[in-house]
Motif scaffolding. Structure first.
Motif, PDB file in Angstrom:
ATOM      1  N   GLU A  37      -8.163  -2.583  -2.927  1.00 52.44           N
ATOM      2  CA  GLU A  37      -6.532  -2.880  -2.517  1.00 52.44           C
ATOM      3  C   GLU A  37      -5.420  -2.713  -2.820  1.00 52.44           C
ATOM      4  O   GLU A  37      -5.131  -2.695  -4.408  1.00 52.44           O
ATOM      5  N   PRO A  38      -4.441  -2.969  -2.231  1.00 54.54           N
ATOM      6  CA  PRO A  38      -4.981  -2.738  -0.754  1.00 54.54           C
ATOM      7  C   PRO A  38      -4.688  -1.685   0.591  1.00 54.54           C
ATOM      8  O   PRO A  38      -4.446  -1.657   1.476  1.00 54.54           O
ATOM      9  N   PHE A  39      -5.180  -0.632  -0.487  1.00 51.66           N
ATOM     10  CA  PHE A  39      -5.430   0.780   0.709  1.00 51.66           C
ATOM     11  C   PHE A  39      -6.891   1.112   1.881  1.00 51.66           C
ATOM     12  O   PHE A  39      -6.629   1.326   1.680  1.00 51.66           O
ATOM     13  N   GLU A  40      -7.648   0.108   0.592  1.00 53.35           N
ATOM     14  CA  GLU A  40      -9.268  -0.136   1.241  1.00 53.35           C
ATOM     15  C   GLU A  40      -9.457  -0.095   2.889  1.00 53.35           C
ATOM     16  O   GLU A  40      -8.515  -0.990   2.874  1.00 53.35           O
ATOM     17  N   GLY A  41     -10.682   0.406   3.400  1.00 51.15           N
ATOM     18  CA  GLY A  41     -10.161   0.737   4.439  1.00 51.15           C
ATOM     19  C   GLY A  41      -9.465   0.875   5.440  1.00 51.15           C
ATOM     20  O   GLY A  41      -9.316   0.437   7.224  1.00 51.15           O
ATOM     21  N   ARG A  42      -8.165   1.403   5.176  1.00 53.55           N
ATOM     22  CA  ARG A  42      -7.286   1.614   5.880  1.00 53.55           C
ATOM     23  C   ARG A  42      -6.674   2.647   5.863  1.00 53.55           C
ATOM     24  O   ARG A  42      -7.459   3.882   5.573  1.00 53.55           O
ATOM     25  N   ARG A  43      -6.080   3.415   6.676  1.00 52.76           N
ATOM     26  CA  ARG A  43      -5.838   4.887   7.576  1.00 52.76           C
ATOM     27  C   ARG A  43      -4.413   5.496   6.207  1.00 52.76           C
ATOM     28  O   ARG A  43      -3.139   5.799   6.866  1.00 52.76           O
ATOM     29  N   ALA A  66       0.884  -1.232  -0.294  1.00 54.18           N
ATOM     30  CA  ALA A  66      -0.127  -0.384   0.317  1.00 54.18           C
ATOM     31  C   ALA A  66       1.105   1.261  -0.270  1.00 54.18           C
ATOM     32  O   ALA A  66       0.872   2.615   0.906  1.00 54.18           O
ATOM     33  N   LEU A  67       1.813   1.400  -0.981  1.00 57.47           N
ATOM     34  CA  LEU A  67       2.921   2.686  -0.749  1.00 57.47           C
ATOM     35  C   LEU A  67       2.412   3.290  -2.595  1.00 57.47           C
ATOM     36  O   LEU A  67       2.913   2.375  -4.202  1.00 57.47           O
ATOM     37  N   CYS A  68       1.936   4.250  -2.615  1.00 56.76           N
ATOM     38  CA  CYS A  68       1.333   5.083  -4.230  1.00 56.76           C
ATOM     39  C   CYS A  68       2.411   5.986  -3.616  1.00 56.76           C
ATOM     40  O   CYS A  68       3.119   6.806  -2.763  1.00 56.76           O
ATOM     41  N   LEU A  69       2.636   6.343  -5.427  1.00 62.37           N
ATOM     42  CA  LEU A  69       3.170   8.017  -5.792  1.00 62.37           C
ATOM     43  C   LEU A  69       1.961   8.756  -6.694  1.00 62.37           C
ATOM     44  O   LEU A  69       1.475   8.660  -7.656  1.00 62.37           O
ATOM     45  N   ILE A  70       2.075   9.621  -5.908  1.00 59.76           N
ATOM     46  CA  ILE A  70       1.355  11.190  -6.713  1.00 59.76           C
ATOM     47  C   ILE A  70       1.970  11.683  -7.294  1.00 59.76           C
ATOM     48  O   ILE A  70       2.151  13.049  -6.486  1.00 59.76           O
ATOM     49  N   SER A  71       1.706  12.297  -8.401  1.00 59.50           N
ATOM     50  CA  SER A  71       2.866  13.053  -9.002  1.00 59.50           C
ATOM     51  C   SER A  71       2.333  14.083  -9.958  1.00 59.50           C
ATOM     52  O   SER A  71       1.152  13.954 -10.451  1.00 59.50           O
ATOM     53  N   GLY A  72       2.643  15.403 -10.105  1.00 62.85           N
ATOM     54  CA  GLY A  72       2.621  16.016 -11.267  1.00 62.85           C
ATOM     55  C   GLY A  72       2.913  15.439 -12.853  1.00 62.85           C
ATOM     56  O   GLY A  72       2.711  16.024 -13.602  1.00 62.85           O
ATOM     57  N   ARG A  73       4.164  14.691 -12.245  1.00 64.27           N
ATOM     58  CA  ARG A  73       4.579  14.422 -13.657  1.00 64.27           C
ATOM     59  C   ARG A  73       3.875  13.089 -14.358  1.00 64.27           C
ATOM     60  O   ARG A  73       2.386  12.600 -13.335  1.00 64.27           O
ATOM     61  N   SER A  74       3.993  12.859 -15.009  1.00 67.62           N
ATOM     62  CA  SER A  74       3.278  12.162 -16.313  1.00 67.62           C
ATOM     63  C   SER A  74       3.618  10.784 -15.810  1.00 67.62           C
ATOM     64  O   SER A  74       4.818  10.108 -15.401  1.00 67.62           O
ATOM     65  N   LEU A  75       2.595   9.770 -15.913  1.00 72.41           N
ATOM     66  CA  LEU A  75       2.963   8.430 -15.329  1.00 72.41           C
ATOM     67  C   LEU A  75       4.404   7.861 -15.890  1.00 72.41           C
ATOM     68  O   LEU A  75       5.070   6.625 -15.572  1.00 72.41           O
ATOM     69  N   GLU A  76       4.889   7.843 -17.279  1.00 75.86           N
ATOM     70  CA  GLU A  76       5.725   7.286 -17.890  1.00 75.86           C
ATOM     71  C   GLU A  76       6.816   7.745 -17.500  1.00 75.86           C
ATOM     72  O   GLU A  76       7.684   7.380 -17.434  1.00 75.86           O
ATOM     73  N   PHE A 126       5.884   1.339  -9.228  1.00 77.44           N
ATOM     74  CA  PHE A 126       5.109   1.451  -8.213  1.00 77.44           C
ATOM     75  C   PHE A 126       3.234   2.010  -8.746  1.00 77.44           C
ATOM     76  O   PHE A 126       3.691   2.853 -10.215  1.00 77.44           O
ATOM     77  N   PRO A 127       2.457   1.535  -7.647  1.00 72.79           N
ATOM     78  CA  PRO A 127       1.016   1.963  -8.409  1.00 72.79           C
ATOM     79  C   PRO A 127       1.728   3.396  -8.316  1.00 72.79           C
ATOM     80  O   PRO A 127       2.085   4.273  -7.355  1.00 72.79           O
ATOM     81  N   THR A 128       1.259   4.223  -8.553  1.00 67.73           N
ATOM     82  CA  THR A 128       1.298   5.865  -9.432  1.00 67.73           C
ATOM     83  C   THR A 128      -0.193   6.563  -9.574  1.00 67.73           C
ATOM     84  O   THR A 128      -1.040   5.762 -10.623  1.00 67.73           O
ATOM     85  N   ALA A 129      -0.135   7.322  -9.359  1.00 63.60           N
ATOM     86  CA  ALA A 129      -1.067   8.483 -10.205  1.00 63.60           C
ATOM     87  C   ALA A 129      -0.308   9.725 -10.618  1.00 63.60           C
ATOM     88  O   ALA A 129       0.536  10.255  -9.926  1.00 63.60           O
ATOM     89  N   GLY A 130       0.010  10.144 -11.967  1.00 63.51           N
ATOM     90  CA  GLY A 130       0.793  11.309 -12.756  1.00 63.51           C
ATOM     91  C   GLY A 130      -0.104  11.999 -12.988  1.00 63.51           C
ATOM     92  O   GLY A 130      -1.576  11.607 -13.355  1.00 63.51           O
ATOM     93  N   ALA A 131       0.554  12.203 -13.571  1.00 59.34           N
ATOM     94  CA  ALA A 131      -0.524  14.489 -14.020  1.00 59.34           C
ATOM     95  C   ALA A 131      -1.307  14.680 -13.045  1.00 59.34           C
ATOM     96  O   ALA A 131      -2.276  14.552 -13.604  1.00 59.34           O
TER      97      ALA A 131
END
Ligand SMILES: [Mg+2]
Length: 233
Positions: A170-176, A39-49, A60-65
């Protein structure tokens, strides 16, 4: 664990394309992810690529742009509906950058970023040009003033919405949730994490913020992550 990249895990460089994650950071994130069952995820302004380039060879699981691109832990995509940035508008920005040495233009999924890190004296000119572009492309977009960058991005997504999306899987759901970020665009993330009863952490200079905790710089973030998770593996 939701982590912004630039200004949070890695220090800024003059050119965003020069930023690359060192092995110790990649190893540490890998261990931290393992300690949290992935449950570790990158959240960036950069594109996924571009995030993948920075963290090569790790994925990593990632939110890009800013959340326009969402890659779930199993590799599936959960992108919000696409709003294309008009090509004619992008070409006008290319012309503007060509006429002003030191500026860097970055094409994003549904938007464009104008970096003036190497030409800070052009801040006002950049702001004005981006406001003009915004009024041209219409109300489906918004203008974000970041650190030495102006960005036009669709209204349909932000970092908070991206975190909320991950929290339904999953695996984020229901966690803090924990979210660490440094920039104005991270405020949407702090808000969502607070709503989920989580931990919001601002990095860098203190300012008015939704974040409830504070770390002074990138080094402090890395020390905190290391001390929190590595010992558990
Ligand atoms: Mg940042």
């Amino acid at each position: 664990m939701f982590l912004d990249v630039d200004g949070t895990l890695l220090d800024f460089r003059e050119h965003p394309g020069d930023v690359i994650a060192d092995h110790s950071l990649i190893d540490m994130l890998g261990h931290s992810s393992k300690a949290m069952s992935g449950a570790l995820c990158l959240i960036s302004g950069r594109s996924l690529e571009d995030v993948d380039r920075v963290f090569t060879p790790a994925i990593f699981p990632t939110a890009g742009a800013h959340g326009a691109e969402i890659r779930l832990p199993d590799g599936r995509r959960a992108d919000p509906p696409e709003v294309p940035f008009p090509e004619s508008a992008f070409e006008k920005l290319v012309a503007f950058v060509d006429a002003h040495p030191g500026l860097v233009l970055e094409k994003k999924h549904g938007g464009a970023s104008l970096h003036y890190r190497r030409a800070p004296q052009l801040a006002d000119a950049c702001r004005q040009r981006m406001h003009e572009m915004l009024s041209e492309v219409g109300d489906r977009f918004r203008l974000i003033a970041g650190k030495l960058v102006f960005e036009i991005t669709p209204n349909t997504h932000d970092k908070g919405k991206a975190i909320a999306t991950f929290m339904t899987y999953e695996p984020f759901e229901g966690r803090r949730p924990v979210f660490i970020g440094d920039d104005i665009t991270d405020e949407d993330g702090f808000r969502i994490v607070n709503e989920h009863g989580g931990v919001s952490v601002l990095v860098g200079e203190r300012r008015e913020t939704e974040a409830r905790f504070y770390l002074p710089n990138v080094a402090a973030v890395r020390t905190w992550l290391r001390s929190s998770f590595i010992a558990q593996v």
